[in-house]
Enzyme design. Structure first.
Site, mmCIF file in Angstrom:
data_model
loop_
_atom_site.group_PDB
_atom_site.id
_atom_site.type_symbol
_atom_site.label_atom_id
_atom_site.label_comp_id
_atom_site.label_asym_id
_atom_site.label_seq_id
_atom_site.Cartn_x
_atom_site.Cartn_y
_atom_site.Cartn_z
ATOM 1 N N ASN A 84 -3.583 0.117 0.268
ATOM 2 C CA ASN A 84 -2.700 -0.178 1.399
ATOM 3 C C ASN A 84 -1.881 1.080 1.669
ATOM 4 O O ASN A 84 -0.969 1.404 0.914
ATOM 5 C CB ASN A 84 -1.797 -1.363 1.017
ATOM 6 C CG ASN A 84 -0.702 -1.621 2.032
ATOM 7 O OD1 ASN A 84 -0.744 -1.095 3.146
ATOM 8 N ND2 ASN A 84 0.273 -2.435 1.655
ATOM 9 N N LYS A 92 0.108 1.647 4.039
ATOM 10 C CA LYS A 92 1.405 1.383 4.690
ATOM 11 C C LYS A 92 1.590 2.353 5.864
ATOM 12 O O LYS A 92 0.609 2.697 6.518
ATOM 13 C CB LYS A 92 2.534 1.468 3.657
ATOM 14 C CG LYS A 92 2.245 0.588 2.432
ATOM 15 C CD LYS A 92 3.383 0.447 1.497
ATOM 16 C CE LYS A 92 2.975 -0.464 0.346
ATOM 17 N NZ LYS A 92 4.056 -0.733 -0.593
ATOM 18 N N HIS A 113 2.347 -9.356 3.699
ATOM 19 C CA HIS A 113 2.906 -8.403 2.729
ATOM 20 C C HIS A 113 4.429 -8.573 2.707
ATOM 21 O O HIS A 113 5.048 -8.806 3.741
ATOM 22 C CB HIS A 113 2.518 -6.977 3.119
ATOM 23 C CG HIS A 113 2.838 -5.986 2.046
ATOM 24 N ND1 HIS A 113 4.110 -5.521 1.836
ATOM 25 C CD2 HIS A 113 2.061 -5.420 1.095
ATOM 26 C CE1 HIS A 113 4.098 -4.685 0.798
ATOM 27 N NE2 HIS A 113 2.865 -4.607 0.338
ATOM 28 N N GLU A 123 6.716 -6.517 2.622
ATOM 29 C CA GLU A 123 7.448 -5.616 3.520
ATOM 30 C C GLU A 123 7.475 -6.163 4.939
ATOM 31 O O GLU A 123 8.454 -5.997 5.663
ATOM 32 C CB GLU A 123 6.833 -4.204 3.458
ATOM 33 C CG GLU A 123 7.201 -3.518 2.144
ATOM 34 C CD GLU A 123 6.230 -2.450 1.693
ATOM 35 O OE1 GLU A 123 5.356 -2.033 2.472
ATOM 36 O OE2 GLU A 123 6.342 -2.036 0.515
ATOM 37 N N GLU A 136 1.885 -9.925 -5.666
ATOM 38 C CA GLU A 136 2.674 -8.697 -5.694
ATOM 39 C C GLU A 136 4.144 -9.046 -5.915
ATOM 40 O O GLU A 136 4.855 -9.370 -4.947
ATOM 41 C CB GLU A 136 2.538 -7.947 -4.363
ATOM 42 C CG GLU A 136 1.124 -7.532 -4.037
ATOM 43 C CD GLU A 136 1.110 -6.342 -3.088
ATOM 44 O OE1 GLU A 136 0.545 -5.324 -3.459
ATOM 45 O OE2 GLU A 136 1.695 -6.441 -1.997
ATOM 46 N N GLY A 140 6.410 -0.317 -5.409
ATOM 47 C CA GLY A 140 7.003 0.997 -5.195
ATOM 48 C C GLY A 140 8.121 1.345 -6.165
ATOM 49 O O GLY A 140 8.840 2.326 -5.973
ATOM 50 N N SER A 166 2.983 -1.082 -8.067
ATOM 51 C CA SER A 166 3.032 0.078 -8.964
ATOM 52 C C SER A 166 1.799 0.233 -9.844
ATOM 53 O O SER A 166 1.897 0.706 -10.979
ATOM 54 C CB SER A 166 4.300 0.047 -9.824
ATOM 55 O OG SER A 166 5.445 0.145 -9.000
HETATM 56 P P1 PGA Z 1 2.761 0.224 -4.616
HETATM 57 O O1 PGA Z 1 2.574 -0.821 -3.415
HETATM 58 O O2 PGA Z 1 1.420 0.343 -5.316
HETATM 59 O O3 PGA Z 1 3.187 1.495 -3.964
HETATM 60 O O4 PGA Z 1 3.795 -0.344 -5.533
HETATM 61 C C1 PGA Z 1 1.734 -1.931 -3.553
HETATM 62 C C2 PGA Z 1 1.772 -2.750 -2.290
HETATM 63 O O5 PGA Z 1 2.840 -2.928 -1.701
HETATM 64 O O6 PGA Z 1 0.718 -3.235 -1.837
#
Ligand code: PGA
Length: 251
Positions: free
Chosen positions: A11, A13, A95, A97, A164, A170, A210
């Site tokens: 992803n 983003k 997601h 976010e 997640e 992140g 992460s």
């Molecule tokens: P990250 O994000 O691997 O940067 O923690 C994962 C995600 O939000 O899909």
């Protein structure tokens, strides 16, 4: 051995300009015949170019979101049909976010997942608890509620669910093996109760938050983890490739 094909999903983003397509070429070169599925979800601006770049390879592409309607007066949005037109086979919906930044509710996520399925895309539906919810002992209740309200009633085995934990995204923190196993087992059991054993067994459950080269092997060794949804570490082939290799080795 699991009946499910493992899936390494990236992803990107809101990251990636045209130069990032070279990363994809490197990734394809490094995994000409991958022992797992590879999915890249770039920003909408790169989707069709990335799909073209990946066309003759085993790398699939997906969107990061879609609108619940097929077309219309929705400035700035992208429909499931448009994603297919740009070469996508999957779309991430719900997601955390998007839930946080755009106020998406479970009902919105469900409508988007339905639109995706109707258009012929496999939805990757995300769920996960916040740190406050985990500390309050509410994790499984939160996951149950999100699954119930975000996953459409007619979802089938093409569905992918990504667990997640919001606090792991992140942050460099990952959920522990017992935490991941508990939630993945719980999700599989809930899907089985609602959709029946066969559908539940076909759904891929991804862990996200992460995931990096140095923790991937341990995560992929856990039962009921069918792959990962990777953010930051999917942007560069040098970071994503060892994660894919770890998943291939776990099959
Ligand atoms: P990250 O994000 O691997 O940067 O923690 C994962 C995600 O939000 O899909």
């Amino acid at each position: 051995m699991s009946p499910r094909k493992k899936l390494a999903a990236g992803n990107w983003k809101m990251n990636g300009l045209a130069a990032a397509l070279d990363e994809v070429s490197q990734l394809i070169k490094a995994h000409p015949e991958p022992g797992c599925e590879i999915l890249l979800c770039p920003p909408a601006t790169l989707l069709s170019r990335l799909s073209e770049r990946a066309a003759a390879s085993a790398v699939a592409t997906g969107g990061q979101d879609c609108h619940a309607e097929i077309a219309g007066a929705h400035t700035g949005d992208v429909s499931a049909e448009m994603l297919i037109d740009a070469g996508a086979s999957h779309v991430i919906v719900g997601h955390s976010e998007r839930r946080a930044d755009h106020g998406e509710t479970d009902a919105t996520v469900r409508a988007k997942a339905s639109a995706a399925m109707a258009a012929g895309l496999s939805p990757v539906i995300c769920c996960g608890e916040t740190l406050a919810q985990r500390e309050a002992g509410q994790t499984l209740d939160v996951i149950a509620a999100q699954l119930q309200a975000s996953v459409p009633d007619d979802a089938g085995g093409a569905l992918v669910v990504a667990y997640e934990p919001v606090w792991a995204i992140g942050s460099g923190k990952i959920a522990g093996p017992a935490e991941i196993t508990e939630v993945h087992n719980f999700i599989r059991a809930r899907l089985s109760a609602r959709f029946g054993h066969d559908v539940a067994q076909a759904v891929r459950l991804l862990y996200g938050g992460s995931v990096k080269a140095d923790n991937a092997r341990a995560i992929f060794s856990l039962p009921d983890v069918d792959g990962a949804l990777v953010g930051g570490a999917s942007l560069r082939a040098a970071d994503f490739s060892p994660i894919i290799s770890a998943l291939e080795a776990s099959v």
